[in-house]
Design a protein around this motif. Structure first.
Motif, PDB file in Angstrom:
ATOM      1  N   PHE A 137      -0.246  -8.548   8.980  1.00 18.72           N
ATOM      2  CA  PHE A 137       0.993  -7.789   9.107  1.00 18.72           C
ATOM      3  C   PHE A 137       1.803  -7.848   7.814  1.00 18.72           C
ATOM      4  N   VAL A 138       2.399  -6.712   7.480  1.00 16.12           N
ATOM      5  CA  VAL A 138       3.186  -6.615   6.241  1.00 16.12           C
ATOM      6  C   VAL A 138       4.469  -5.839   6.513  1.00 16.12           C
ATOM      7  N   ARG A 139       5.351  -5.847   5.516  1.00  4.11           N
ATOM      8  CA  ARG A 139       6.616  -5.122   5.640  1.00  4.11           C
ATOM      9  C   ARG A 139       6.402  -3.619   5.487  1.00  4.11           C
ATOM     10  N   GLN A 140       7.397  -2.854   5.924  1.00  2.72           N
ATOM     11  CA  GLN A 140       7.374  -1.406   5.722  1.00  2.72           C
ATOM     12  C   GLN A 140       7.313  -1.103   4.221  1.00  2.72           C
ATOM     13  N   GLY A 141       6.459  -0.162   3.820  1.00  2.00           N
ATOM     14  CA  GLY A 141       6.341   0.217   2.422  1.00  2.00           C
ATOM     15  C   GLY A 141       5.362  -0.626   1.627  1.00  2.00           C
ATOM     16  N   HIS A 142       4.694  -1.584   2.263  1.00  2.00           N
ATOM     17  CA  HIS A 142       3.722  -2.435   1.574  1.00  2.00           C
ATOM     18  C   HIS A 142       2.508  -1.597   1.159  1.00  2.00           C
ATOM     19  N   PRO A 143       1.936  -1.846  -0.033  1.00  2.00           N
ATOM     20  CA  PRO A 143       0.777  -1.078  -0.501  1.00  2.00           C
ATOM     21  C   PRO A 143      -0.409  -1.089   0.455  1.00  2.00           C
ATOM     22  N   LEU A 144      -0.566  -2.144   1.247  1.00  2.00           N
ATOM     23  CA  LEU A 144      -1.706  -2.217   2.161  1.00  2.00           C
ATOM     24  C   LEU A 144      -1.620  -1.213   3.308  1.00  2.00           C
ATOM     25  N   LEU A 145      -0.457  -0.597   3.494  1.00  2.00           N
ATOM     26  CA  LEU A 145      -0.288   0.359   4.589  1.00  2.00           C
ATOM     27  C   LEU A 145      -0.670   1.779   4.178  1.00  2.00           C
ATOM     28  N   ASP A 146      -0.999   1.992   2.913  1.00  2.00           N
ATOM     29  CA  ASP A 146      -1.286   3.353   2.440  1.00  2.00           C
ATOM     30  C   ASP A 146      -2.535   3.947   3.066  1.00  2.00           C
ATOM     31  N   GLU A 147      -3.529   3.116   3.321  1.00  2.00           N
ATOM     32  CA  GLU A 147      -4.818   3.595   3.834  1.00  2.00           C
ATOM     33  C   GLU A 147      -5.541   2.434   4.494  1.00  2.00           C
ATOM     34  N   PRO A 148      -6.615   2.697   5.274  1.00  2.00           N
ATOM     35  CA  PRO A 148      -7.396   1.611   5.880  1.00  2.00           C
ATOM     36  C   PRO A 148      -7.917   0.655   4.811  1.00  2.00           C
TER      37      PRO A 148
ATOM     38  N   ARG B 248     -10.760  -0.596   7.648  1.00  2.00           N
ATOM     39  CA  ARG B 248     -11.743   0.453   7.392  1.00  2.00           C
ATOM     40  C   ARG B 248     -12.780   0.455   8.508  1.00  2.00           C
ATOM     41  N   ASP B 249     -13.483   1.572   8.657  1.00  2.00           N
ATOM     42  CA  ASP B 249     -14.467   1.691   9.732  1.00  2.00           C
ATOM     43  C   ASP B 249     -15.597   0.677   9.612  1.00  2.00           C
ATOM     44  N   ASP B 250     -15.899   0.240   8.388  1.00  2.00           N
ATOM     45  CA  ASP B 250     -17.008  -0.703   8.203  1.00  2.00           C
ATOM     46  C   ASP B 250     -16.590  -2.158   8.399  1.00  2.00           C
ATOM     47  N   GLN B 251     -15.323  -2.381   8.731  1.00  2.00           N
ATOM     48  CA  GLN B 251     -14.846  -3.740   8.982  1.00  2.00           C
ATOM     49  C   GLN B 251     -14.022  -3.748  10.272  1.00  2.00           C
ATOM     50  N   ALA B 252     -13.843  -4.926  10.807  1.00  2.00           N
ATOM     51  CA  ALA B 252     -13.100  -5.042  12.073  1.00  2.00           C
ATOM     52  C   ALA B 252     -12.370  -6.367  12.119  1.00  2.00           C
ATOM     53  N   GLU B 253     -11.378  -6.417  13.001  1.00  2.00           N
ATOM     54  CA  GLU B 253     -10.636  -7.656  13.200  1.00  2.00           C
ATOM     55  C   GLU B 253     -11.559  -8.738  13.745  1.00  2.00           C
ATOM     56  N   ARG B 254     -11.367  -9.955  13.271  1.00  2.00           N
ATOM     57  CA  ARG B 254     -12.166 -11.066  13.751  1.00  2.00           C
ATOM     58  C   ARG B 254     -11.655 -11.516  15.119  1.00  2.00           C
TER      59      ARG B 254
END
Length: 310
Positions: free
Chosen positions: A170-181, A265-271
Motif C-alpha cells: 500500500f502507498v499514498r495517493q500519487g505514488h509512482p507505483l500506482l501508475d500501472e500494474p 501485473r498479470d504474470d505475478q500475484a499476491e502471496r
C-alpha cells in the motif's frame, strides 16, 4: 446467611409476621414457629406483638442491628466470591494482529462484554513474533495471526488454521507505483514499511534454525521503516515514498486512511499465507480455553468464507 436470621430481619423490617411471610413465600405459622425457636435459643423475647404489628424489644433491637451487619458482610462475601469465579472462569487474555482485530475480533470482544459485563478481557495487539513471545511467557492464552513456519516449534505450540489471506502493498495517493500494474522488483525499489518492532530479540523463537542465528533475517532492511504502531506506519507512508507491506484483507480500511493498494501485473500475484490461532498445548488441554479457541476459530473461518478466502 442463616435462614432464621433472614426471617427475623424480614419481620423486623416489615413490622409484621404476615407481611414477612408474604415476602419470604412461607406460611405465617412456619415463621412464628421459627422465631419462637430463635427466642428460646437466646432465652429472651425478640418481638412484642401489638395491634400495630410486631415491635422489637430491646433484645430484638440489639439482634437487629448486628444481624444487619452480618447480612451486609455475607452479601459482600458472596459478591467477592462471584467476582473471583468470573475472573477464573470467564477471563480471557488474547493476542491479535491489527487485521484480525478490525475484521472480526473486536466485534466478538464487544459482544462478550455485553453477555459477561464483569468478565476481564485483555487484548494485546502486535505482530506474530511479539505475540508468540507473550504466549510463551504466559501473558496471553492464544493469538491470531499469519502462520510463520518453524516459529516456536520446540516450545509445545500448535498452529490451528482457519483460512488464507494474501499479502498486499500500500502507498499514498500519487505514488509512482500506482501508475500501472507492478511486479515485486518494482516494489523493492522503494522503502518498505512494516508494522512491528525490530525483531532481533525474537531469533530465539526459531531455535531449529540455529545456523541462521546472527544472519540479517530478523534485522531491518536498509532504508526501511517499522513501528509497533499501525497509525505511525500509516503516517509515514502518507508522507514518504514508503510502501506498507500488509494483508490485503484490510484494503478498504486502509483506503479510508488514504492508502491505496498496488496492482499486480498479470504474470505475478499476491502471496498467500495461512492464518489461524497459535496456542500452547496447555491452552488446548484446558476445557474453558479450548472452547474459546474453537469459538474464535469458527468465527474467523466464517468471516473469511464470506469473503471467499476460506
Amino acid at each position: 446467611m442463616d435462614k432464621i436470621l433472614q426471617q427475623f430481619l424480614a419481620i423486623a423490617e416489615s413490622g409484621s409476621f404476615s407481611r414477612a411471610a408474604q415476602l419470604l413465600s412461607v406460611t405465617q405459622p412456619t415463621l412464628t414457629f421459627n422465631i419462637k425457636k430463635l427466642e428460646e435459643s437466646l432465652g429472651v423475647m425478640l418481638f412484642k406483638r401489638t395491634a400495630r404489628g410486631a415491635i422489637l424489644t430491646p433484645y430484638g433491637v440489639t439482634l437487629f442491628q448486628n444481624a444487619r451487619m452480618m447480612r451486609k458482610l455475607y452479601d459482600n462475601t458472596i459478591d467477592q466470591i462471584e467476582r473471583q469465579r468470573i475472573h477464573s472462569e470467564l477471563s480471557i487474555s488474547i493476542g491479535v494482529g491489527y487485521t484480525w482485530w478490525i475484521l472480526f475480533l473486536r466485534d466478538w470482544v464487544f459482544e462478550r462484554r455485553r453477555v459477561y459485563p464483569d468478565a476481564p478481557v485483555h487484548v494485546s495487539v502486535g505482530n506474530q513474533l511479539r505475540c508468540m513471545d507473550q504466549l510463551l511467557a504466559g501473558e496471553i492464552s492464544m493469538f491470531l495471526g499469519h502462520e510463520t513456519p518453524g516459529m516456536a516449534a520446540e516450545f509445545n505450540t500448535r498452529f490451528l488454521p482457519f483460512g488464507n489471506a494474501k499479502q498486499g502493498y500500500f502507498v499514498r495517493q500519487g505514488h509512482p507505483l500506482l501508475d500501472e500494474p507492478r511486479g515485486f522488483e518494482d516494489i523493492q525499489a522503494y522503502p518498505i514499511v512494516v508494522v512491528g518492532s525490530p525483531e532481533e530479540r525474537y531469533e530465539r523463537l526459531f531455535l531449529r534454525d540455529r545456523d541462521t542465528l546472527g544472519s540479517p533475517r530478523f534485522r531491518m532492511e536498509p532504508n526501511s521503516f517499522s513501528s509497533n504502531s499501525m497509525a505511525a506506519c500509516v503516517d509515514y507512508v502518507l508522507k514518504s515514498e514508503g510502501v506498507l507491506r500488509f494483508t490485503s484483507i484490510v484494503a478498504k480500511e486502509l483506503a479510508e486512511k488514504g492508502l491505496h493498494q498496488v496492482t499486480w501485473r498479470d504474470d505475478q500475484a499476491e502471496r498467500s499465507a495461512r492464518v489461524g490461532i497459535y496456542a500452547t498445548h496447555s491452552t488446548e488441554n484446558d476445557p474453558r480455553l479450548a472452547a474459546l479457541l474453537e469459538e474464535i476459530r469458527a468465527l474467523g473461518a466464517s468471516k473469511l468464507a464470506v469473503m471467499g478466502l476460506d
